[in-house]
Enzyme design. Sequence first.
Site: not given
Length: 835
Positions: A322-323
């Site tokens: 994920m970011e």
Amino acid sequence: MTKNLYAALLFVTASISALAQLKSPSEFIPNYGKQISYYHQVEDYFKYLTENSALIKKQQYGLTNEQRDLNLYFISDAENLKNLEQIRLNNLASIGLSDSKSASTQDKIIVWLSFNVHGNEFAGTESALTVAYELLNPSNEETKKWLKNTIVILDPCINPDGYSRYGNWLREISGKKNHPGLYDREHMEEWPGGRYNHYLFDLNRDWAWQTQVESKQRIKVYNQWMPQVHTDVHEMSYNSPYFFPPAAEPLHEFIEQYQKDFHNVLGKNISQKFDKQNWMYNTRERFDLFYPSYGDTYPTYNGAVGLTLEQGGIGAGREITMENGTNVTIKDRLTHHATAVLTVVESAASQKEVLLKGFRDFHTNARKKAKGVYNTYVLKGNAKLEQLTEVLKKNDIEFSYADASANASGFHYQNKKTESFKIEPNDLIIKADQPRSVLTQVLFEPNQKLNDSLSYDITAWALPLAYGVEGYAVKNALSVKTKTAIEIAPKNIPASVYAFYVPWNSRTSAQILSILHQGGIKVRSAMKKAVFGTITIEPGGLIISRADNPKIADFEKTVSEIIKIKSDYSFITTGFSANSKDIGGENFVLLKAPKILMLSGKGIVSTEFGANWHYLDEVIKYPVSIVETSNFNRVKLYNYNTLILSDGSYDFSDDQKKHIDEWIKNGGKVIAMSSAISLFQDREGYALSMFASKEDKEKSEKEEKEIELKKRFLDFEGSERREISGTIPGAIIENKLDKTYPMAFGLGNTYYSLKTNERSFSLLKNAINVAYIPKNFLSYGFVGNDIKKKLPETVTFAVDKRGDGSVIYMMDNPLFRGFWENGILLFSNSLFLVN
């Protein structure tokens, strides 16, 4: 001890041991939590549970289009499962839907859990296995307490076809090692993806309309149970934190306080579980409770506490970074879901009395509330009522027909004014004072009241406008005499018929024409009104004559058998008309059977393609050749006379465009929908242009520049709300029709289009503007102020004649989600009546 007794004791001991050691999903399914489970593995595990636990029962409630089982599992304590049917009847009796109440069976709370309505949101189904296991786990003392007063109805996979499509793809492209990087192919799902069902419909938007086989079968059972709580388990973008109630605004005004209160209870209870694990989440954002055909709103309007749970996971495959730099795995996703879902069951069990009282009061209050809004809905007699009553039946909404005439006054849907009208025999009467009062009022409410314009979906759906039926909403109770059905007199067909007449006024007309074309039977269509004795043939009316079909043996019997599904058909015994419109004259055009090619594949909006495919394959059952856009060069286009371009982006080369141009000039017909019209925009030889003149274009560009300059002084905080001023998420827009053109036949005086995009084109020059938005147009639902200024005198449907062929431009999709009945007729006009 005898040998037989010893064997029996061993068997009992083994059975008790098996119950005490129920296998978990990870013990039963290889790689559970690491790889998507096959659908048959899901079914096998639930079969294992039903064979090894006395606390679960299976009900197969249907089959998908691809013949996969649709299953429900009832989970409760053994005593409740023995009395399941009486518990169901008691529940219905408490809200006026049954007379079979028994005092011997205590009231129970019913919690329905739905997983995987979107096939590629597969952590839902994976979590359903864990949820079922924990509810049945003999060593779980907590769940045993819940099940004493709770019936859990668990649907592990609403959309098995989509789930299997995605699962088979993910399995096929998976290697032995996970690849959490963003650009691995397991994070880039191929067209059309697994989100949708066989016909690429979004089943989460189909609860009320029930156009799809999965919805029809599921909701029939749902309405036989009417749970107090319904949980819809989803996934969203993998970077998104978990979402659980309370829901976001807008909340429909008919939602009761008890439903809102339980949302707050769930929010607190689930957040406590998530806080302990340091899991990220959000509430009251994005997912509202307004559009009535969702898995949370439909139950809500039926008195349940409907709710959505959303885990970040779409596009994550088996694992993704994920970011924020952390990885999310299948195990993470299903664990979050299982925790939230089990908390819903726990919370419902602990709030049993509150929920039961709220549920029952909801139905009582709804009937009282009906007297304060609109008491009765009256729909004028019309051939399209047949399809509308089918929707009412699917939703168990009561209705009747007027059996006498009466005067009344009410809100007229078509002009948004209160006016006097006359009720006539066979008009449809729907009372708001009925067991499903709220759902009835929501589906028929003339003006949806938004308490927040940031809605997640369409904001208008009034059924009279969707079905093209003149309707009135009446505040006062009506005392008109009614009947349960319309009596249809049998037709006595003479031995010799000159021609049969089928009115062109509903989808059934198109279904009949489809059968006639496929049977090689020649059909004509009226361009103008024609009178033959007592029979008046309206524009679009189908004529099947003996003269056109001399080789049909037993003409009367053959044709009448085909057209009898439409009760308003008739016959004429002469071709000589009373108004100079004879059968053999120019008024009756011989129809050409469509030979259809439709393109699919990358770049095309899958749901819009699916709506077209479903219409052809299921609604009118007409043959269509479907070809991937990548194979277009291999197609001999002249084998077809109709090309359907669904909404999407078509990357045609210049040579391919020229080939299509030549085909059109030589008699081909293109139906271009939504963004597909850009293929013809501002191209030499075509009429499609956004502006009627150079001056209009310059004026628009100047206005846009002025707006941009003003934006420099605005704050950031209000930017989202300012943006919606230029949007139209889904509203009903009035359109003026050219009733003299075949594309408008059977639609009435005005067409109300469901507009879901901001696309606007000035009325076209050198083309037929079949439907356009007038200056002072009426609208229903949310329309942004900026877009509202741009819509007057813009075209919605037009026909561009080129050589011997034509291009039909559809700025809006008349087949949107398959429920816009008047749109189905408009599309049928385009397919069959426009040459």
